[in-house]
Scaffold this active site. Sequence first.
Site, PDB file in Angstrom:
ATOM      1  N   GLU A 182      40.057  41.928  49.422  1.00 29.40           N
ATOM      2  CA  GLU A 182      41.235  42.648  49.900  1.00 29.40           C
ATOM      3  C   GLU A 182      41.380  44.107  49.457  1.00 29.40           C
ATOM      4  O   GLU A 182      42.357  44.471  48.779  1.00 29.40           O
ATOM      5  CB  GLU A 182      42.509  41.867  49.545  1.00 29.40           C
ATOM      6  CG  GLU A 182      42.542  40.512  50.211  1.00 29.40           C
ATOM      7  CD  GLU A 182      43.894  39.809  50.150  1.00 29.40           C
ATOM      8  OE1 GLU A 182      44.767  40.227  49.379  1.00 29.40           O
ATOM      9  OE2 GLU A 182      44.063  38.828  50.915  1.00 29.40           O
ATOM     10  N   GLU A 293      40.296  33.770  53.760  1.00 28.88           N
ATOM     11  CA  GLU A 293      41.596  33.325  53.240  1.00 28.88           C
ATOM     12  C   GLU A 293      42.546  33.129  54.400  1.00 28.88           C
ATOM     13  O   GLU A 293      42.797  34.058  55.178  1.00 28.88           O
ATOM     14  CB  GLU A 293      42.229  34.357  52.285  1.00 28.88           C
ATOM     15  CG  GLU A 293      41.661  34.375  50.895  1.00 28.88           C
ATOM     16  CD  GLU A 293      42.479  35.248  49.940  1.00 28.88           C
ATOM     17  OE1 GLU A 293      43.678  35.483  50.184  1.00 28.88           O
ATOM     18  OE2 GLU A 293      41.895  35.707  48.945  1.00 28.88           O
TER      19      GLU A 293
END
Length: 360
Positions: A182, A293
């Site tokens: 991320e 995710e």
Amino acid sequence: MKFSIFASILLSSGAFALPGTIPAASSASSPAPSGTGKVKFAGVNIAGFDFGCLTDGSQNISKAYPPVKALGGPDGAAQMQHFVKNDNMNIFRLPVGWQYLLNNNLGGTLDAGNFAKYDQLVQACLATGASCIVDVHNYARWNGQIIGQGSGPTNDQFVNLWTQLATKYKNSNNIIFGVMNEPHDVDINKWAATVQLVVTAIRGAGATTQIILLPGNNYTSAGTFISNGSGPALLNVTNPDGSTTNLVFDVHKYLDSDNSGTHAECTTDNISGAFQPLATWLRTNKRMALNSETGGGNVASCQQMLCTQIAFVNANSDVYLGYIGWAAGSFDSTYVLTETPTGSGSNMQDTSLVKSCLAR
Ligand SMILES: *[C@@H]1O[C@H](CO)[C@@H](O)[C@H](O)[C@H]1NC(C)=O
Ligand SMILES: *[C@@H]1O[C@H](CO)[C@@H](O)[C@H](O)[C@H]1NC(C)=O
Ligand SMILES: *[C@@H]1O[C@H](CO)[C@@H](O)[C@H](O)[C@H]1NC(C)=O
Ligand SMILES: *[C@@H]1O[C@H](CO)[C@@H](O)[C@H](O)[C@H]1NC(C)=O
Ligand SMILES: *[C@@H]1O[C@H](CO)[C@@H](O)[C@H](O)[C@H]1NC(C)=O
């Protein structure tokens, strides 16, 4: 649909026999999905070595909570065995903090003690026959500073980390290198250049056939992967031979109201806003993505919407390599998105979202 355990063993042995060469996506002239209707990979994140990591790229390593029974933590090995045996899963993502790996010594060698602990989880994963993602969970940062974009950690320091990790795992065909969890608020062109250096280093260390995951900006959001420039910049990243074989885009997507993965309720399946346009773009560019995710609470809205999202991803298996739920490992039942099975040893039971959507 559930397979019998016998069928799943046959399928698994076939799927695991060879290092994962990613088939080329269908040609740009035929925009319809041409996949098998079932993505290659399904699994769960086994979190814990990343505990203490914050979005500014810091980690209080005394908060790391290894999901390794021998280290006094939850039994991540038994969880993974359960997921493989009972849910036909075949991939686990194993987040770990950069600080943990180096014992806070930026630019240093892997800390022998900490790395040996993390490697226990990696080896437990590999022992199940599944593919195992080594995920550096640092948001493109070290202690508040972006890698290679200012006065913080240098590209060389990050490349050095990956050179060491690739050297450790170059002979394990089921290892997948998750370059970074991320990234956010980065200059995407500079970030793509950093990712290129890492890819070159991993290949140069001898890990020539494994999959490498390429993450983009805005928490590698599937919904803004194209519009915020991540995909276009990362398209340019290549292997040393100029190919893009086994270079797979890494995308995340939560289904709550602000895509943060912090609310139990799901408000969207994000097909029209994220997975449909991304599928078209991937097909046009003959590339693939892995949704490493995704998730929601153990509530009815998520059971409906996550199942719908996963069905779409399966239907577009020519461009989507798989999906991985967030998260099991060291989370307990109080965590809003828990996917940690209850029970112990070989007698574990799934959370309702895993049972209804993520298992197959
Ligand atoms: C790090 O975490 C430990 C354990 O929770 C805590 O005792 C300590 O105060 C934390 N350190 C900092 C600098 O926040
Ligand atoms: C980042 O993603 C969120 C939701 O996925 C979106 O609301 C926001 O606009 C995105 N930001 C950028 C800069 O694309
Ligand atoms: C997700 O879906 C919601 C509702 O359809 C939409 O408002 C939002 O913009 C979508 N987000 C992304 C990133 O596609
Ligand atoms: C991505 O979003 C950020 C934050 O809004 C913005 O500063 C940046 O210019 C965007 N990049 C592209 C390529 O759209
Ligand atoms: C990708 O590479 C091409 C050709 O070298 C170049 O024209 C383009 O600007 C690059 N795109 C990005 C986003 O860096």
